[in-house]
Write a protein that holds these residues in place. Structure first.
Motif, short mmCIF file in Angstrom:
data_model
loop_
_atom_site.label_atom_id
_atom_site.label_comp_id
_atom_site.label_asym_id
_atom_site.label_seq_id
_atom_site.Cartn_x
_atom_site.Cartn_y
_atom_site.Cartn_z
N GLN B 162 1.43 -0.92 0.20
CA GLN B 162 -0.19 -0.15 -0.10
C GLN B 162 0.70 1.32 -0.70
O GLN B 162 1.91 0.94 0.31
N LYS B 167 -3.90 0.81 -1.73
CA LYS B 167 -3.82 -0.98 -1.77
C LYS B 167 -3.74 -1.88 -3.50
O LYS B 167 -4.09 -1.47 -3.80
N ALA B 210 3.30 4.53 3.77
CA ALA B 210 2.62 2.52 3.39
C ALA B 210 2.97 1.70 3.81
O ALA B 210 3.01 1.91 5.34
N VAL B 211 3.01 0.68 3.79
CA VAL B 211 2.02 -0.29 4.13
C VAL B 211 3.37 -1.73 3.56
O VAL B 211 2.97 -1.66 2.20
#
Lengths: 362, 362, 362, 362
Positions: B162, B167, B210-211
């Motif tokens: 993400q 995502k 971000a992920v």
């Protein structure tokens, strides 16, 4: 943190199983001269105690704590104070009712630690989950009560902010509501809703997850240390040791992933009593060190896997089978995690307060 | 974890600042007889290295690692192997360009550790953030490369899932894509989108969060230990030490709060080679101990606070002022966190592998 | 070792004071599946128990140990075994007779920890010495009994080898004599002498020091680790935690200072079952790692400072005064240190056995 | 202490082998704002440096230390100070001369760690003893120099008090003599004797043991903590990590075994500036906590086993054989242990100073 001990300067070691004689802990490194009685600890234990509403397990435990060591009457004042030596705490188990374990003795309950304990140790205490039971958390709550006394100017409070998909209205946040409903919910209206909602869950023999938020106010700037003693790292690790927790976040948390730098970074101004932040997306921690703002931690608790519905599993011999939990049933284990989360926050902060004082010498 | 050391049996101690002579680490407790050369480590370092695309900082560092100790040519085979003694690793800083620090020397950059380091230590290394710089993560990546060799059957891979609110499509997950785009993104289409999206962020002088998701496959059941050495607790603490991380979750994570018990608990069947889980909401960990399923951890990285826009702040003297970052600019610091997250996962698993072997004696 | 905990993989945390409700400990990291009952522990406790002869303190304590956690009946065999979770042990104090403390409450007893506890903590538990009392050693003896079971092939035995200036005749060493006299003395003739000698000391209200030797046989080569986990370093630190110990040596010990290289270095030959050493000046440890020979440690115990003679001291207010111990009197505290030394040896070896297995994977 | 790290708050991690590229250490937890340059460290290193007289090894090493991190110029004063972050120190090896190792590569030198390293790790670094070489002690001396700066009011000094059976005359103790002879001997006459005596040992190709005494003055009362962080326990463990040390004692030490209670217990009077002890048999520590008197520790160093005479041993294949050391030869390794003992004392005291400040908050 290692095995059954956490903390460095303020250090807690716990022992005991769900269905043993007693559970307890040793609190080591506590500063001397802190007034401490069993009553100081009992208050927090009572908030965590099971069987207080129909929304938590019906196990009946008085959770009466005994201080075995580490305190004495001050020779001049007569007030009972800590001596700087280890504080031994004991809580007897009184309602480990003898029941029929033949069903779960040989079957692994899905979503529980049955399978993994057996994989690791070759055996597991099937009576109430043994060491993996949430019963252990009583000992941390007791330790947390002592941690609070190490930090008299810090206020640590927790709240339930979500059950299932239902979040509270943060605009209606009122800390005074926490003690007035069985959910530790700061939103009066949502608490009323949860009553109905959880009754439905309970009656259907199901269970549901929750999110807890713990806030510490009055924490001085400067606690925590780079790199592997970051305050938020220790908090995340600590919260993740609580039964059924699957996620931890600080400040804006996962929401920070969606923010831009200008939205996220908390601007500063000089106020009457020092630096003032215009927002607190950081949750009170920058670079692993406290800013002086409130420390805000949230954690997600999964629904208990002990539900009154048949589930596919295997037995110890490796054969496919089914299992269904009977008896006590806890529709939302997240509720009782609130005082546990507070305790872990208090312990981590007390530990970092002492570590910081040691290195920097305030 | 404490100060600048993490791990118990496989233990890593790091040192060094952004603009010092060199950074490095000591990897202690590594088993003997493991083949190890600088090339084994360099590969992971190269994946983390800055300046490889326009989407990360333009600092130019070769990040060439030197092994200072802990290895020797095996007397019979001549292959260079670990000796069981501490492995000293050194990476020289080569691009700590001398620039004008007069602006940031006396002003606290919002969202950075400037204010908190100063609050704690009374001074801070204003040159590139000193110890709080992400430059330190190079040393962990080096340690992680060694950890991988301790666990030859375990595969640890990370991916960016993400950026901002965008995502990836998990249905399009392809591990092979990771190496083909500058984002470590497993979704080819989303990677193409990120290219345009981040260019916009970069050109506007902004930044974005971000992920990251890290997955470990091949981890045997039984790693981790109750209560304060739970595998997920150590993973959460470890990920939270990475710069700018604000949240960590395992398996279903925060999503678990919205699930019912029957949705969340992973059912079991017996398969050809032992117990098989029908889902992995647990993320490979139950009761703090690995199940044998893939370990799945996600963490959220906030946007960098170094943006090309003026921000309100205060200076060291306490006066209100503004600050604007100049020079190198990193629109999404989350990208380079991918190999760092992998390294932390590998180190935690290596540590738990040795601890489990010690206690249980497999 | 830190505060009230020692060991890394096999870890012991103790709590409790001389005149509190109870003393106890938590043994953490013990491998699972080890048969363990209270009777296994009671035997060692009984050897340390006070009041068994006129040569040790007349305090009457049953020292009955209770296992609070960490064991269960094996589901198949029914034999009670360890579960791998922390073992909580409790020993109630029964003879903390209420006596008049007005004399020692405000005066510092020379040679005791009174002055230093007060200097550190601002107060001290004057009732029987509180935490500084040798009573605490009962908990380690209990832990040591468990450590022995972790190492079934290792035999740890201790002996008193000197009282005052009188050393045993090592040529008359007979382990079987240990249990036959109240001194744990392996030299029958010297034991007879000590009876008369100590009666003289006792009747004159004096006290005397002693030297204890602890020997571990069956320890495999390879335990211990450079540099700061050397086996002899951990043993020295462990023995020095025992009350009144002022010196520790291994193998030739201080005598090695007087030897030449050719006298001191133990030559090697190949025997029927591996390497054979022609002597054991090393005391079973070279470079901090066990050789496979018996581990031989000696430690010196000072005479107790509680004597029936007036001594110069100061009181809490800083005034010069005198003090004289009354009541229970222990002419040679070294005697009861024998089982304590054995326990510390067993615990250190168990810890190193698990650490070695973790790193090297035997 | 564990593996290659010691200390809790003031923590030192060392790495490096005798014949590697470099040795070094990381000093973690050091308070900020302490003035520190390489010159501050170099002085102590120079005192330990080999090749300074014919009585120690002829290896030539400049032992030039580089500070890699953890310091910076104070923004106002310009004085280089510690920042509170880890201090990385590096010392390059310059005289690891390439020589013929074929003799010792496959044979175990008696009295050395060759056999035990091989038993533990399966291989050993035969070049100069690898990690077991006394070369490692240079890094601790460097760390100790920093520890001294943490405790500016404490003075730590060491002296050689015995070689072989020859003890100094304590009545002739003069600290100023220490720097005037190559033995760190405080007795001028005995130093002259040692010169002749050791020449004899050296020429005969033999070696001899020694006893070192380290004294710390100015240590405040209150450092150390019951039970497993006793100051004397940590000191004993620390000294026992020094190469070739076989015994440690504090104060009266083993002599205390021969004393009566009235001889041994140090009486107290009130002096002009607080409590005054009339003797110091305790060596400055009671109940594990400092009294404020000088801390006095002695340790015995065995003779090196590297002698120019053939010795019986076995080879790696298990065959009986002989070995004789060639080349550099060190008649009394105890001499160079003096600054190492000082360093360990300084590090332990610095650690306990910070731990005490953390818990008790002076």
């Amino acid at each position: 943190m290692s095995f059954n001990t956490f903390g460095h300067m303020f250090r807690v070691t716990t022992f005991g199983e769900s269905h043993g004689v007693a559970i307890g802990c040793v609190v080591d490194g506590c500063p001397p001269m802190i007034p401490l009685t069993e009553a100081d600890i009992q208050g927090d234990l009572d908030r965590r105690r099971p069987g207080q509403s129909r929304f938590t397990t019906q196990r009946q435990e008085l959770d009466q704590v005994k201080i075995l060591s580490g305190v004495m009457a001050h020779p001049e004042t007569g007030v009972q104070v800590t001596t700087g030596t280890p504080i031994g705490l004991l809580i007897e188990n009184t309602d480990q009712r003898s029941k029929d374990y033949s069903e779960i003795k040989d079957k692994f309950r899905p979503g529980h630690a049955d399978f993994t304990y057996e994989a690791k140790y070759g055996l597991r205490d099937y009576r109430g989950g043994g060491r993996s039971s949430a019963r252990e958390t009583a000992t941390r709550v007791a330790a947390g009560a002592i941690a609070r006394k190490v930090l008299p100017d810090v206020r640590v409070r927790g709240a339930l902010v979500q059950i299932g998909p239902h979040k509270i209205d943060r605009g209606k946040w009122d800390w005074d509501e926490i003690a007035k409903n069985p959910f530790f919910c700061p939103d009066k209206d949502k608490a009323a809703f949860f009553e109905t909602y959880l009754d439905g869950i309970r009656k259907s023999g199901s269970s549901i997850g929750a999110v807890i938020e713990v806030v510490a106010e009055g924490v001085p700037a400067g606690l925590g240390a780079p790199i592997y003693a970051k305050l938020d790292s220790d908090l995340a690790g600590a919260m993740m040791t609580i039964n059924a927790v699957k996620g931890v976040e600080i400040g804006a948390g996962f929401g920070a992933a969606e923010l831009t730098g200008e939205e996220n970074a908390d601007e500063m101004r000089t106020g009457n009593d020092g630096t003032r932040f215009l927002s607190n997306h950081a949750g009170g921690v920058l670079g692993g060190i406290s800013t002086g703002q409130p420390i805000v931690v949230r954690f997600a608790v999964k629904p208990t896997s002990s539900i009154l519905q048949p589930r596919l599993t295997v037995d110890r011999a490796g054969a496919d089978t089914e299992i269904m939990t009977k008896g006590r049933h806890d529709p939302c284990v997240g509720i009782r995690a609130v005082p546990v989360g507070e305790a872990m926050m208090a312990c981590v902060l007390a530990d970092h307060f002492l570590r910081d004082r040691g290195q920097v010498g305030r």
